[in-house]
Design an enzyme around this catalytic site. Structure first.
Site, PDB file in Angstrom:
ATOM      1  N   HIS A 263      -0.358   5.587  -7.273  1.00  0.00           N
ATOM      2  CA  HIS A 263      -1.148   6.653  -6.648  1.00  0.00           C
ATOM      3  C   HIS A 263      -1.316   7.843  -7.598  1.00  0.00           C
ATOM      4  O   HIS A 263      -2.347   8.515  -7.580  1.00  0.00           O
ATOM      5  CB  HIS A 263      -0.476   7.152  -5.363  1.00  0.00           C
ATOM      6  CG  HIS A 263      -0.763   6.320  -4.146  1.00  0.00           C
ATOM      7  ND1 HIS A 263      -2.031   6.183  -3.625  1.00  0.00           N
ATOM      8  CD2 HIS A 263       0.056   5.596  -3.334  1.00  0.00           C
ATOM      9  CE1 HIS A 263      -1.971   5.405  -2.536  1.00  0.00           C
ATOM     10  NE2 HIS A 263      -0.727   5.031  -2.351  1.00  0.00           N
TER      11      HIS A 263
ATOM     12  N   HIS B  81       4.172   1.012  -6.273  1.00  0.00           N
ATOM     13  CA  HIS B  81       2.989   1.342  -5.467  1.00  0.00           C
ATOM     14  C   HIS B  81       2.747   2.864  -5.464  1.00  0.00           C
ATOM     15  O   HIS B  81       1.618   3.322  -5.684  1.00  0.00           O
ATOM     16  CB  HIS B  81       3.213   0.811  -4.040  1.00  0.00           C
ATOM     17  CG  HIS B  81       2.144   1.159  -3.060  1.00  0.00           C
ATOM     18  ND1 HIS B  81       1.353   0.219  -2.448  1.00  0.00           N
ATOM     19  CD2 HIS B  81       1.727   2.355  -2.572  1.00  0.00           C
ATOM     20  CE1 HIS B  81       0.501   0.820  -1.631  1.00  0.00           C
ATOM     21  NE2 HIS B  81       0.704   2.123  -1.691  1.00  0.00           N
ATOM     22  N   GLU B  82       3.819   3.634  -5.238  1.00  0.00           N
ATOM     23  CA  GLU B  82       3.657   5.095  -5.168  1.00  0.00           C
ATOM     24  C   GLU B  82       3.285   5.678  -6.534  1.00  0.00           C
ATOM     25  O   GLU B  82       2.482   6.598  -6.621  1.00  0.00           O
ATOM     26  CB  GLU B  82       4.930   5.757  -4.632  1.00  0.00           C
ATOM     27  CG  GLU B  82       5.309   5.366  -3.211  1.00  0.00           C
ATOM     28  CD  GLU B  82       4.161   5.430  -2.220  1.00  0.00           C
ATOM     29  OE1 GLU B  82       3.305   6.329  -2.351  1.00  0.00           O
ATOM     30  OE2 GLU B  82       4.091   4.569  -1.333  1.00  0.00           O
TER      31      GLU B  82
ATOM     32  N   CYS C 246      -0.911   0.389   2.819  1.00  0.00           N
ATOM     33  CA  CYS C 246      -0.919   1.765   2.319  1.00  0.00           C
ATOM     34  C   CYS C 246      -1.419   2.685   3.431  1.00  0.00           C
ATOM     35  O   CYS C 246      -2.380   2.344   4.121  1.00  0.00           O
ATOM     36  CB  CYS C 246      -1.852   1.846   1.111  1.00  0.00           C
ATOM     37  SG  CYS C 246      -1.982   3.488   0.423  1.00  0.00           S
ATOM     38  N   LEU C 247      -0.776   3.838   3.569  1.00  0.00           N
ATOM     39  CA  LEU C 247      -1.199   4.786   4.609  1.00  0.00           C
ATOM     40  C   LEU C 247      -2.617   5.287   4.363  1.00  0.00           C
ATOM     41  O   LEU C 247      -3.270   5.757   5.285  1.00  0.00           O
ATOM     42  CB  LEU C 247      -0.228   5.970   4.686  1.00  0.00           C
ATOM     43  CG  LEU C 247       1.194   5.630   5.156  1.00  0.00           C
ATOM     44  CD1 LEU C 247       2.086   6.861   5.059  1.00  0.00           C
ATOM     45  CD2 LEU C 247       1.191   5.081   6.570  1.00  0.00           C
TER      46      LEU C 247
ATOM     47  N   GLY D 118       6.572   5.158   2.052  1.00  0.00           N
ATOM     48  CA  GLY D 118       6.334   5.928   0.838  1.00  0.00           C
ATOM     49  C   GLY D 118       5.061   6.740   0.975  1.00  0.00           C
ATOM     50  O   GLY D 118       4.160   6.373   1.743  1.00  0.00           O
TER      51      GLY D 118
ATOM     52  N   GLN E 226      -2.083  11.652  -1.807  1.00  0.00           N
ATOM     53  CA  GLN E 226      -2.493  11.150  -0.482  1.00  0.00           C
ATOM     54  C   GLN E 226      -2.613  12.269   0.546  1.00  0.00           C
ATOM     55  O   GLN E 226      -3.235  12.089   1.590  1.00  0.00           O
ATOM     56  CB  GLN E 226      -1.501  10.100   0.037  1.00  0.00           C
ATOM     57  CG  GLN E 226      -1.526   8.814  -0.755  1.00  0.00           C
ATOM     58  CD  GLN E 226      -0.547   7.815  -0.183  1.00  0.00           C
ATOM     59  OE1 GLN E 226       0.625   7.820  -0.522  1.00  0.00           O
ATOM     60  NE2 GLN E 226      -1.013   6.959   0.708  1.00  0.00           N
TER      61      GLN E 226
HETATM   62 NI    NI Z   1      -0.090   3.834  -0.756  1.00  0.00          NI
END
Ligand code: NI
Length: 174
Positions: free
Chosen positions: A139, A135-136, A93-94, A46, A51
């Site tokens: 953000h 989670h997304e 998380c990225l 995701g 991000q």
């Molecule tokens: Ni994330």
């Protein structure tokens, strides 16, 4: 098509709230394509627009595993309209590379969102996909999964993470 640079904690932009998308144009479609490409390349399951430095309410998600065909969801202006149950699963998380932790979430959620043409969809999910949706969406509110840890765990995370960043910097200088 282009890969976008993924911002990492503690980049301040990751703490900002994203703005609703009102124009469903080529620019939005290009951003969606770039985000999907960036997510697959990472690889991740995701990615939210902030991000990659765009404070727009859009996320891309694909939780299918490598054995299954792609299941790309591009969700514009997503909202969780129903949620049920509890789950506690490990997340990463990225934007927080090298760190994972268990996070409390709802078990099942229903997501309402628009596609890049502006059409409305709904999808109910549990398991990894349900967690990923939550989670997304966080953000888009400027919330990272580490913000959902207990104060003690969060402060341990910060210490560990900042130490890791410092070590990386020193390696780069060497
Ligand atoms: Ni994330």
């Amino acid at each position: 098509m282009a890969l976008r640079r993924i911002l990492h904690y503690p980049e301040p932009l990751l703490k900002e709230k994203s703005v609703a998308v009102t124009e469903f144009n080529d620019e939005l479609r290009q951003l969606a394509t770039d985000m999907a490409e960036t997510m697959y390349a990472a690889p991740g399951v995701g990615l939210a627009a902030p991000q990659v430095g765009e404070l727009k309410r859009m996320v891309v998600i694909d939780c299918s595993d490598s054995e299954e065909p792609n299941d790309l969801i591009v969700a514009v202006n997503p909202e969780i309209i129903a949620s049920e149950g509890d789950s506690l699963e490990e997340e990463g998380c990225l934007s927080v590379p090298g760190f994972c932790a268990n996070v409390k979430r709802a078990e099942t959620v229903t997501l309402r969102y628009q596609d890049v043409e502006g059409n409305t969809h709904e999808r109910t999910a549990n398991g990894l996909l349900g967690i990923c949706m939550q989670h997304e969406l966080d953000h888009l509110e400027g919330i990272l999964f580490v913000d959902r840890l207990s104060p003690l765990k969060r402060s341990l995370f910060r210490k560990k993470y900042m130490k890791m960043l410092k070590e990386r910097e020193q390696q780069n200088e060497a």
